[in-house]
Design a protein around this motif. Structure first.
Motif, PDB file in Angstrom:
ATOM      1  N   ASP A 115       0.826  -1.203   0.000  1.00  0.00           N
ATOM      2  CA  ASP A 115       0.000   0.000   0.000  1.00  0.00           C
ATOM      3  C   ASP A 115       0.863   1.258   0.000  1.00  0.00           C
ATOM      4  N   VAL A 116       1.936   1.213   0.779  1.00  0.00           N
ATOM      5  CA  VAL A 116       2.867   2.348   0.814  1.00  0.00           C
ATOM      6  C   VAL A 116       3.473   2.568  -0.570  1.00  0.00           C
ATOM      7  N   PHE A 117       3.875   1.487  -1.202  1.00  0.00           N
ATOM      8  CA  PHE A 117       4.484   1.593  -2.525  1.00  0.00           C
ATOM      9  C   PHE A 117       3.482   2.103  -3.552  1.00  0.00           C
ATOM     10  N   ALA A 118       2.255   1.617  -3.471  1.00  0.00           N
ATOM     11  CA  ALA A 118       1.217   2.064  -4.409  1.00  0.00           C
ATOM     12  C   ALA A 118       0.989   3.569  -4.302  1.00  0.00           C
ATOM     13  N   GLU A 119       1.013   4.084  -3.093  1.00  0.00           N
ATOM     14  CA  GLU A 119       0.841   5.528  -2.894  1.00  0.00           C
ATOM     15  C   GLU A 119       2.010   6.303  -3.488  1.00  0.00           C
ATOM     16  N   LEU A 120       3.203   5.782  -3.333  1.00  0.00           N
ATOM     17  CA  LEU A 120       4.387   6.438  -3.884  1.00  0.00           C
ATOM     18  C   LEU A 120       4.370   6.421  -5.406  1.00  0.00           C
ATOM     19  N   GLN A 168       8.860   6.253 -14.112  1.00  0.00           N
ATOM     20  CA  GLN A 168       8.839   5.781 -15.497  1.00  0.00           C
ATOM     21  C   GLN A 168       9.726   4.572 -15.730  1.00  0.00           C
ATOM     22  N   ALA A 169      10.591   4.247 -14.738  1.00  0.00           N
ATOM     23  CA  ALA A 169      11.527   3.137 -14.928  1.00  0.00           C
ATOM     24  C   ALA A 169      11.768   2.410 -13.616  1.00  0.00           C
ATOM     25  N   PHE A 170      12.124   1.148 -13.746  1.00  0.00           N
ATOM     26  CA  PHE A 170      12.432   0.289 -12.612  1.00  0.00           C
ATOM     27  C   PHE A 170      13.741  -0.428 -12.915  1.00  0.00           C
ATOM     28  N   ALA A 197       4.072  -5.149 -11.874  1.00  0.00           N
ATOM     29  CA  ALA A 197       2.610  -5.058 -11.911  1.00  0.00           C
ATOM     30  C   ALA A 197       2.100  -3.759 -11.311  1.00  0.00           C
ATOM     31  N   ALA A 198       2.838  -3.209 -10.349  1.00  0.00           N
ATOM     32  CA  ALA A 198       2.393  -1.998  -9.651  1.00  0.00           C
ATOM     33  C   ALA A 198       2.826  -0.709 -10.346  1.00  0.00           C
ATOM     34  N   LEU A 199       3.677  -0.809 -11.359  1.00  0.00           N
ATOM     35  CA  LEU A 199       4.182   0.381 -12.041  1.00  0.00           C
ATOM     36  C   LEU A 199       3.115   1.005 -12.940  1.00  0.00           C
ATOM     37  N   PRO A 200       3.284   2.286 -13.270  1.00  0.00           N
ATOM     38  CA  PRO A 200       2.317   2.952 -14.148  1.00  0.00           C
ATOM     39  C   PRO A 200       2.408   2.435 -15.583  1.00  0.00           C
TER      40      PRO A 200
END
Length: 208
Positions: free
Chosen positions: A80-85, A92-94, A108-111
Protein backbone atom coordinates in the motif's frame (compact mmCIF):
# COMPACT_ATOMS: atom_id res chain seq x y z
CA UNK A 1 33.36 -4.04 -9.00
CA UNK A 2 34.04 -1.64 -6.14
CA UNK A 3 36.06 0.91 -8.10
CA UNK A 4 34.92 0.28 -11.67
CA UNK A 5 31.87 -1.83 -12.46
CA UNK A 6 29.44 -0.48 -9.83
CA UNK A 7 30.08 3.25 -10.39
CA UNK A 8 30.24 2.78 -14.15
CA UNK A 9 26.90 0.95 -14.06
CA UNK A 10 25.31 3.74 -12.03
CA UNK A 11 26.58 6.32 -14.51
CA UNK A 12 25.19 4.27 -17.40
CA UNK A 13 21.83 4.14 -15.62
CA UNK A 14 21.85 7.90 -15.14
CA UNK A 15 22.69 8.41 -18.81
CA UNK A 16 19.66 6.26 -19.67
CA UNK A 17 17.52 8.38 -17.35
CA UNK A 18 18.79 11.60 -18.92
CA UNK A 19 18.26 10.37 -22.47
CA UNK A 20 14.75 9.04 -21.79
CA UNK A 21 13.74 11.98 -19.60
CA UNK A 22 12.98 9.91 -16.50
CA UNK A 23 12.19 12.07 -13.48
CA UNK A 24 11.38 9.24 -11.06
CA UNK A 25 12.56 5.64 -10.92
CA UNK A 26 12.32 2.58 -8.68
CA UNK A 27 15.44 0.69 -7.60
CA UNK A 28 15.50 -2.72 -5.93
CA UNK A 29 18.42 -3.99 -3.86
CA UNK A 30 18.95 -0.38 -2.89
CA UNK A 31 21.11 -1.13 0.15
CA UNK A 32 23.78 -2.72 -2.06
CA UNK A 33 27.00 -0.84 -2.76
CA UNK A 34 25.61 0.08 -6.19
CA UNK A 35 22.35 1.22 -4.59
CA UNK A 36 24.19 3.47 -2.16
CA UNK A 37 26.04 5.05 -5.05
CA UNK A 38 22.76 5.70 -6.83
CA UNK A 39 21.37 7.42 -3.73
CA UNK A 40 24.22 9.93 -3.94
CA UNK A 41 24.29 10.50 -7.69
CA UNK A 42 20.60 10.48 -8.74
CA UNK A 43 19.77 13.90 -7.19
CA UNK A 44 22.50 15.44 -9.35
CA UNK A 45 20.45 14.31 -12.35
CA UNK A 46 17.21 15.53 -10.76
CA UNK A 47 15.93 11.97 -10.57
CA UNK A 48 13.75 10.89 -7.65
CA UNK A 49 14.48 7.32 -6.53
CA UNK A 50 12.02 5.03 -4.75
CA UNK A 51 14.51 2.77 -2.98
CA UNK A 52 13.45 -0.79 -2.10
CA UNK A 53 15.17 -2.71 0.70
CA UNK A 54 14.38 -5.91 2.61
CA UNK A 55 15.42 -4.98 6.15
CA UNK A 56 14.33 -2.26 8.55
CA UNK A 57 17.90 -1.29 9.44
CA UNK A 58 18.63 -0.54 5.80
CA UNK A 59 15.95 2.15 5.75
CA UNK A 60 18.00 4.20 8.21
CA UNK A 61 21.22 3.33 6.41
CA UNK A 62 19.99 4.82 3.13
CA UNK A 63 18.33 7.83 4.74
CA UNK A 64 21.58 8.63 6.50
CA UNK A 65 23.18 8.70 3.04
CA UNK A 66 20.57 11.18 1.83
CA UNK A 67 17.79 9.00 0.43
CA UNK A 68 14.36 10.60 0.76
CA UNK A 69 12.20 7.59 -0.12
CA UNK A 70 12.93 4.09 1.18
CA UNK A 71 10.43 1.22 1.32
CA UNK A 72 11.04 -1.88 3.44
CA UNK A 73 9.43 -4.70 1.47
CA UNK A 74 9.52 -6.93 4.55
CA UNK A 75 7.27 -4.55 6.50
CA UNK A 76 3.55 -5.15 6.85
CA UNK A 77 1.51 -3.12 4.39
CA UNK A 78 4.47 -2.17 2.19
CA UNK A 79 2.43 -2.77 -0.97
CA UNK A 80 0.00 0.00 0.00
CA UNK A 81 2.87 2.35 0.81
CA UNK A 82 4.48 1.59 -2.53
CA UNK A 83 1.22 2.06 -4.41
CA UNK A 84 0.84 5.53 -2.89
CA UNK A 85 4.39 6.44 -3.88
CA UNK A 86 3.79 5.23 -7.44
CA UNK A 87 0.63 7.35 -7.61
CA UNK A 88 2.49 10.36 -6.29
CA UNK A 89 5.73 10.16 -8.30
CA UNK A 90 4.70 8.18 -11.40
CA UNK A 91 8.06 6.42 -11.86
CA UNK A 92 8.84 5.78 -15.50
CA UNK A 93 11.53 3.14 -14.93
CA UNK A 94 12.43 0.29 -12.61
CA UNK A 95 16.08 -0.80 -12.31
CA UNK A 96 15.81 -4.29 -10.89
CA UNK A 97 18.51 -6.60 -9.55
CA UNK A 98 16.04 -8.96 -7.84
CA UNK A 99 13.65 -10.32 -10.50
CA UNK A 100 11.54 -13.32 -9.37
CA UNK A 101 8.35 -12.82 -7.36
CA UNK A 102 9.35 -9.46 -5.90
CA UNK A 103 10.40 -8.02 -9.23
CA UNK A 104 7.14 -9.22 -10.75
CA UNK A 105 5.09 -7.51 -8.03
CA UNK A 106 6.84 -4.21 -8.72
CA UNK A 107 6.33 -4.50 -12.47
CA UNK A 108 2.61 -5.06 -11.91
CA UNK A 109 2.39 -2.00 -9.65
CA UNK A 110 4.18 0.38 -12.04
CA UNK A 111 2.32 2.95 -14.15
CA UNK A 112 1.47 2.37 -17.81
CA UNK A 113 4.29 2.93 -20.33
CA UNK A 114 6.96 2.19 -17.73
CA UNK A 115 10.15 0.27 -18.50
CA UNK A 116 11.77 -2.36 -16.30
CA UNK A 117 15.52 -2.83 -16.65
CA UNK A 118 16.62 -6.20 -15.30
CA UNK A 119 20.28 -6.30 -14.32
CA UNK A 120 20.31 -9.07 -11.70
CA UNK A 121 18.41 -12.07 -10.39
CA UNK A 122 18.81 -12.18 -6.61
CA UNK A 123 15.22 -13.35 -6.17
CA UNK A 124 14.80 -15.65 -9.17
CA UNK A 125 15.48 -15.94 -12.87
CA UNK A 126 12.04 -15.12 -14.27
CA UNK A 127 9.38 -12.43 -14.29
CA UNK A 128 5.70 -13.35 -14.14
CA UNK A 129 3.82 -10.62 -15.99
CA UNK A 130 0.25 -10.47 -17.25
CA UNK A 131 -0.53 -9.83 -20.89
CA UNK A 132 -2.64 -6.91 -19.71
CA UNK A 133 0.45 -5.12 -18.41
CA UNK A 134 2.24 -5.65 -21.72
CA UNK A 135 -0.52 -5.22 -24.27
CA UNK A 136 -2.93 -2.79 -22.62
CA UNK A 137 -0.61 -0.77 -20.38
CA UNK A 138 2.39 -0.84 -22.74
CA UNK A 139 4.86 -1.83 -20.06
CA UNK A 140 8.28 -2.97 -21.25
CA UNK A 141 10.84 -5.35 -19.73
CA UNK A 142 14.39 -5.38 -21.06
CA UNK A 143 17.85 -6.27 -19.88
CA UNK A 144 20.47 -3.82 -18.70
CA UNK A 145 23.99 -5.14 -19.26
CA UNK A 146 26.91 -2.74 -18.85
CA UNK A 147 28.86 -4.03 -21.85
CA UNK A 148 25.89 -3.35 -24.10
CA UNK A 149 24.95 -0.04 -22.52
CA UNK A 150 28.39 1.50 -23.09
CA UNK A 151 29.07 -0.12 -26.47
CA UNK A 152 28.37 3.28 -28.03
CA UNK A 153 31.66 5.26 -27.80
CA UNK A 154 29.88 8.51 -26.93
CA UNK A 155 28.04 6.83 -24.06
CA UNK A 156 31.20 5.09 -22.88
CA UNK A 157 33.20 8.33 -22.75
CA UNK A 158 30.40 10.16 -20.95
CA UNK A 159 30.00 7.39 -18.36
CA UNK A 160 33.74 7.01 -17.77
CA UNK A 161 34.32 10.76 -17.48
CA UNK A 162 31.50 11.18 -14.96
CA UNK A 163 32.67 8.13 -13.01
CA UNK A 164 36.27 9.35 -12.72
CA UNK A 165 35.10 12.81 -11.68
CA UNK A 166 32.85 11.42 -8.97
CA UNK A 167 35.52 8.99 -7.74
CA UNK A 168 38.03 11.82 -7.41
CA UNK A 169 35.48 13.98 -5.61
CA UNK A 170 34.72 11.16 -3.16
CA UNK A 171 31.09 10.80 -4.21
CA UNK A 172 31.54 7.09 -4.79
CA UNK A 173 32.71 5.05 -1.84
CA UNK A 174 32.62 1.36 -1.07
CA UNK A 175 32.24 0.17 2.51
CA UNK A 176 34.59 -2.69 3.38
CA UNK A 177 33.17 -4.40 6.46
CA UNK A 178 35.83 -7.08 6.98
CA UNK A 179 39.00 -8.55 5.49
CA UNK A 180 40.03 -12.20 5.49
CA UNK A 181 43.21 -13.91 4.36
CA UNK A 182 42.95 -16.12 1.29
CA UNK A 183 43.21 -19.19 3.52
CA UNK A 184 40.01 -18.11 5.29
CA UNK A 185 37.86 -18.15 2.18
CA UNK A 186 35.22 -20.41 3.74
CA UNK A 187 34.81 -18.11 6.73
CA UNK A 188 34.72 -15.13 4.36
CA UNK A 189 31.94 -16.67 2.26
CA UNK A 190 29.87 -17.45 5.35
CA UNK A 191 30.36 -13.96 6.78
CA UNK A 192 29.40 -12.37 3.47
CA UNK A 193 26.26 -14.51 3.27
CA UNK A 194 25.19 -13.47 6.76
CA UNK A 195 26.03 -9.77 6.31
CA UNK A 196 25.06 -9.04 2.72
CA UNK A 197 24.09 -5.41 3.31
CA UNK A 198 26.88 -4.48 5.72
CA UNK A 199 29.53 -3.90 3.06
CA UNK A 200 32.12 -5.67 0.98
CA UNK A 201 34.08 -8.63 2.33
CA UNK A 202 37.60 -8.81 0.93
CA UNK A 203 40.03 -11.68 0.58
CA UNK A 204 43.57 -10.44 1.09
CA UNK A 205 46.88 -12.20 0.41
CA UNK A 206 48.72 -12.19 3.75
CA UNK A 207 52.02 -11.69 1.90
CA UNK A 208 50.95 -8.27 0.63
Amino acid sequence: ACALINPLTVEAMMIECDEKGYKAIVHSGASSQLGRMMVKIAPRHRVTVINLVRREENVKLLKDLGATIVVDTAAEGWEDVFAELVEQHQPQAFFDCVCGDMGSKIVAALPPNSTTYGYGALGGLNYSVSIGDLAFQSKTIRGFWLNTEIANPTRAIAAATAMITNLVMGVYRTEVVKRFSTTQYKEAMQFAKENMSAGKVLLQNPNF
